[in-house]
Design an enzyme around this catalytic site. Sequence first.
Site, PDB file in Angstrom:
ATOM      1  N   HIS A 334      39.306  33.105  52.267  1.00 17.47           N
ATOM      2  CA  HIS A 334      38.081  32.469  52.242  1.00 17.47           C
ATOM      3  C   HIS A 334      37.374  32.583  50.950  1.00 17.47           C
ATOM      4  O   HIS A 334      36.958  31.785  50.253  1.00 17.47           O
ATOM      5  CB  HIS A 334      37.250  32.823  53.616  1.00 17.47           C
ATOM      6  CG  HIS A 334      35.931  32.064  53.546  1.00 17.47           C
ATOM      7  ND1 HIS A 334      35.769  31.025  54.032  1.00 17.47           N
ATOM      8  CD2 HIS A 334      34.725  32.340  52.975  1.00 17.47           C
ATOM      9  CE1 HIS A 334      34.413  30.553  54.255  1.00 17.47           C
ATOM     10  NE2 HIS A 334      34.003  31.440  53.227  1.00 17.47           N
ATOM     11  N   GLU A 335      37.104  34.019  50.605  1.00 16.27           N
ATOM     12  CA  GLU A 335      36.361  34.240  49.191  1.00 16.27           C
ATOM     13  C   GLU A 335      36.953  33.551  48.268  1.00 16.27           C
ATOM     14  O   GLU A 335      36.367  32.969  47.100  1.00 16.27           O
ATOM     15  CB  GLU A 335      35.746  35.544  49.255  1.00 16.27           C
ATOM     16  CG  GLU A 335      35.141  36.020  50.408  1.00 16.27           C
ATOM     17  CD  GLU A 335      33.848  35.370  50.672  1.00 16.27           C
ATOM     18  OE1 GLU A 335      33.287  34.398  49.851  1.00 16.27           O
ATOM     19  OE2 GLU A 335      33.368  35.551  51.709  1.00 16.27           O
ATOM     20  N   HIS A 338      36.874  29.693  47.661  1.00 16.50           N
ATOM     21  CA  HIS A 338      35.451  29.207  46.909  1.00 16.50           C
ATOM     22  C   HIS A 338      35.701  29.288  45.504  1.00 16.50           C
ATOM     23  O   HIS A 338      34.698  28.593  44.790  1.00 16.50           O
ATOM     24  CB  HIS A 338      34.304  30.489  47.165  1.00 16.50           C
ATOM     25  CG  HIS A 338      33.575  30.290  48.606  1.00 16.50           C
ATOM     26  ND1 HIS A 338      32.965  29.009  48.730  1.00 16.50           N
ATOM     27  CD2 HIS A 338      33.504  30.998  49.554  1.00 16.50           C
ATOM     28  CE1 HIS A 338      32.419  29.073  50.127  1.00 16.50           C
ATOM     29  NE2 HIS A 338      32.813  30.261  50.378  1.00 16.50           N
ATOM     30  N   GLU A 357      30.836  25.581  51.808  1.00 11.97           N
ATOM     31  CA  GLU A 357      31.309  25.902  52.954  1.00 11.97           C
ATOM     32  C   GLU A 357      32.213  25.360  53.648  1.00 11.97           C
ATOM     33  O   GLU A 357      33.015  25.958  54.485  1.00 11.97           O
ATOM     34  CB  GLU A 357      30.163  26.598  53.820  1.00 11.97           C
ATOM     35  CG  GLU A 357      29.302  27.777  53.158  1.00 11.97           C
ATOM     36  CD  GLU A 357      30.014  28.991  52.489  1.00 11.97           C
ATOM     37  OE1 GLU A 357      31.169  29.437  52.794  1.00 11.97           O
ATOM     38  OE2 GLU A 357      29.407  29.802  51.745  1.00 11.97           O
ATOM     39  N   TYR A 409      30.184  25.587  58.249  1.00  5.93           N
ATOM     40  CA  TYR A 409      31.205  26.356  58.444  1.00  5.93           C
ATOM     41  C   TYR A 409      32.438  25.671  59.290  1.00  5.93           C
ATOM     42  O   TYR A 409      33.163  24.967  58.969  1.00  5.93           O
ATOM     43  CB  TYR A 409      30.977  27.968  58.600  1.00  5.93           C
ATOM     44  CG  TYR A 409      30.324  28.792  57.436  1.00  5.93           C
ATOM     45  CD1 TYR A 409      31.127  29.487  56.623  1.00  5.93           C
ATOM     46  CD2 TYR A 409      29.043  28.595  57.690  1.00  5.93           C
ATOM     47  CE1 TYR A 409      30.453  30.089  55.742  1.00  5.93           C
ATOM     48  CE2 TYR A 409      28.490  29.556  56.655  1.00  5.93           C
ATOM     49  CZ  TYR A 409      29.109  30.122  55.723  1.00  5.93           C
ATOM     50  OH  TYR A 409      28.455  30.896  54.660  1.00  5.93           O
TER      51      TYR A 409
END
Length: 545
Positions: A334-335, A338, A357, A409
């Site tokens: 996930h991170e 980004h 998001e 999200y």
Amino acid sequence: MNIFIKPFLSLILLFTVAIGYSQTEKFTRADTLRGSITPERGWWDLNYYHLDVEIFPDTKSISGTNTVRYQVKEEHQVLQIDLQEPLKIIAARQDGQELMIRKEGAAHFIKLSKKQVPGTFEEIIISYEGQPKEAVRPPWDGGITWQKDDNGKHFIASSNQGIGSSIWWPSKDHPADEVDSMLISVTLPKDLMNISNGRLRKVEKKGKTRTYHWFVSNPINDYGVNINIGDYVHFSEKYPGEKGELDMEYYVLKNNLEKAKVQFQDARRMMEAFEHWFGPYPFYEDSYKLVEAPYLGMEHQSSVTYGNGYQNGYRGTDLSGTGWGLKFDFIIIHESGHEWFANNITYKDVADMWIHESFTNYSESLFVEYFYGKEAGQEYVRGTRTRIENKLPIIGRYSVNHKGSGDMYYKGGNILNMLRQILDDDEKWRQILRGLNREFYHQTVTTEQVENYISRESGLNLENFFNQYLRNVSIPTLEYYFSDEETLHYRWGNSINSFDMPVDIAIGTETMRISPTTQWQQTKVKKSGSLTVDPDYYVGSFRLR
């Protein structure tokens, strides 16, 4: 089992009013100073920062300077720099001359003596010091985290997306203007190491201290700038990526080295999957780093932080409830996602945080699909629907530093997955995702730009779709009935008046696509019977009779 909204819930939704944020919600002048392009921000364009700070772990304090280079766009003599209490700006200088500062909360209005000529580049040096706010629940409650590792060594990190970069360093604390490049110099006790964004240029030894100089050669959003201080060890690998050889660097606490060498293999898998879906990693020049931090993790550009306990899932749990979420380390995937959506493509206003998001939530299912097949990815994204609340819109209020609801999200991921279903051309959809990162490479953007791009490239009129799902909370319900065995009547209910969206349905063994509006329509079918909506559409269905 049907995972779209069940009929009894649709009955309730039929009476739900599509709502937005309350018009009576109160915002302060401080919100405006933080969230808007004030006259004191709008006349100058960021070019370069040199953040030069010393960290004092024992007193949890910091002191230093930030050199701000900017280009003058129009004549103006007052410049806004932000720094939050309890930190204090000691002085501001231009060409060696100390300048007058008027403080209003976190906003500092600096009166410039030198005439500001459009087209020229100027510098201002801000000196500051103090004890920055300590993060209580990072990364959601931002600030500096001061901890110690299992060996009693200091373990320190910044995290400040919500609260702003000005919580620990003086900056132009607004996302619309990214600095073009940046040098980050951090001085600290010699037994510790600092990891920041970009590439390490050099380490200066000064008696009992060390200064680490990190240079970021690409534009960077201010909340992505970070420090990570600890007793780190390092390992690395080379990845043969779309733009050539990519340096992938890993920094972890000494005791966790062997675990990290196993768990961080997900970083390489992430890079393979996301370059396929989104295009080349956007920061080859600055490398990719994964850095252990004393909190869960954050998407700091080229310096992604990690604190998920060296386990799969989100702290060991599957957010989708399907089992697929335990096939990967959530924080790594996930991170790092980004890097494409947040760091490459950055919102101009925090109200548009869904651009960060929603796409990154969706990237989780695309990662699953890449390695485990399309149905696995679809199961994952559908499974996250149980976490959608539909209480407030995904988009927030503009110009007051107000983000939308947490539905950005899981609901956002489902919205994007539904767009793919409507388009019904997987390769075209992949090219749209890649095209977004090419069209808006290293840019700050608005929701309107993203909507227009997807509409143009898909060939679909998506205005009503985005208005329904981003700006309202009601979930459209397909209302239908059969007037005889071969005639289906249908329309969208529980939606905005202009809503129109095609949807794939099945009646018995017959599958078909219909295009409901909010007005009744009808079509011939082979035979009336049980109607089901394709589960990849986030809608409800209700048979009236």
